[in-house]
Design a protein around this motif. Structure first.
Motif, PDB file in Angstrom:
ATOM      1  N   ASP A   1     -43.888 -12.558 -10.292  1.00 25.64           N
ATOM      2  CA  ASP A   1     -43.442 -13.819 -10.886  1.00 25.64           C
ATOM      3  C   ASP A   1     -43.430 -14.885  -9.803  1.00 25.64           C
ATOM      4  O   ASP A   1     -42.853 -14.681  -8.733  1.00 25.64           O
TER       5      ASP A   1
ATOM      6  N   ASP B   1     -42.672 -19.047  -8.973  1.00 28.70           N
ATOM      7  CA  ASP B   1     -41.992 -20.255  -9.419  1.00 28.70           C
ATOM      8  C   ASP B   1     -42.414 -21.425  -8.550  1.00 28.70           C
ATOM      9  O   ASP B   1     -42.607 -21.267  -7.344  1.00 28.70           O
TER      10      ASP B   1
ATOM     11  N   ASN C   1     -39.112  -9.837 -18.530  1.00 28.53           N
ATOM     12  CA  ASN C   1     -39.428 -11.074 -17.811  1.00 28.53           C
ATOM     13  C   ASN C   1     -40.583 -11.854 -18.448  1.00 28.53           C
ATOM     14  O   ASN C   1     -40.899 -12.948 -18.013  1.00 28.53           O
TER      15      ASN C   1
ATOM     16  N   ARG D   1     -39.256 -23.221 -20.363  1.00 28.26           N
ATOM     17  CA  ARG D   1     -38.306 -23.533 -19.286  1.00 28.26           C
ATOM     18  C   ARG D   1     -37.506 -22.290 -18.992  1.00 28.26           C
ATOM     19  O   ARG D   1     -37.462 -21.365 -19.805  1.00 28.26           O
ATOM     20  N   ARG D   2     -36.903 -22.254 -17.836  1.00 32.79           N
ATOM     21  CA  ARG D   2     -36.040 -21.132 -17.476  1.00 32.79           C
ATOM     22  C   ARG D   2     -34.685 -21.696 -17.069  1.00 32.79           C
ATOM     23  O   ARG D   2     -34.600 -22.577 -16.218  1.00 32.79           O
TER      24      ARG D   2
ATOM     25  N   ASN E   1     -35.942 -17.165 -20.094  1.00 27.48           N
ATOM     26  CA  ASN E   1     -37.113 -17.978 -20.434  1.00 27.48           C
ATOM     27  C   ASN E   1     -36.936 -18.515 -21.848  1.00 27.48           C
ATOM     28  O   ASN E   1     -36.779 -17.742 -22.790  1.00 27.48           O
ATOM     29  N   TYR E   2     -36.975 -19.829 -21.975  1.00 22.85           N
ATOM     30  CA  TYR E   2     -36.861 -20.474 -23.283  1.00 22.85           C
ATOM     31  C   TYR E   2     -38.202 -21.063 -23.676  1.00 22.85           C
ATOM     32  O   TYR E   2     -38.979 -21.498 -22.822  1.00 22.85           O
TER      33      TYR E   2
END
Length: 174
Positions: A34, A36, A104, A147-148, A153-154
């Protein structure tokens, strides 16, 4: 010199080169790591590597896709909805996605501001991203945003873009 490209309703991409001596050199793994991207303290993008090439100097050239591409990891099974709220349909599609992927790579449905109405929808065996593109975005409009927040996580489906700029556009000035 990382390069981040973003687009509306597309996962976006991140490209960077990692030198052989970097402390995290061995931690970058295709589809598993992952990544970012922050602007200051604000998370502006997250995703995963999908291509890693190593050059003559053992530098890793890493190409990443954004979190919206996680929706390509699941398949919607055949189902026919004769009268379902478009918002409930979206929620069901995301729930099916979540049942097939690791934690995730899952999404919690966040804000939905598209107008709600009853719809007829027929699902075939297709990737979740294709279903959302065709039966939600193309049919009803709107924009997807991921978004997170607090490690969750949305995915939001918004009628209007949340970003505006009041700067006038003038030929030859900007």
């Amino acid at each position: 010199n990382p390069v981040l490209e973003t687009e509306v309703n597309v996962s976006g991409s991140l490209d960077f080169i990692m030198p052989a001596g970097h402390v995290f050199y061995n931690n970058i793994m295709m589809l598993n790591t992952d990544l970012d991207v922050y602007e200051g303290d604000k998370l502006i993008w997250f995703g995963r590597p999908i291509e890693i090439k190593t050059d003559f100097y053992r530098q890793k050239q890493v190409h990443c896709e954004g979190a919206l591409a996680f929706l390509n990891d699941s398949v919607q099974e055949y189902h026919e909805y004769t009268s379902i709220s478009i918002r409930d349909f979206f929620r069901k599609v995301i729930a099916t996605h979540n049942s097939q992927v690791e934690k995730n790579r899952q999404f919690t449905v966040g804000n939905i501001t598209v107008p709600d109405k009853k719809v007829y929808r027929k699902l075939k065996y297709e990737q979740t991203k294709d279903v959302i593109d065709r039966q939600c975005l193309n049919a009803e409009g709107g924009y997807l945003f991921v978004r997170r927040e607090n490690g969750i996580n949305y995915i939001d489906w918004l009628q209007e873009l949340p970003y505006t700029c009041n700067q006038p556009i003038e030929f030859g000035l900007n």
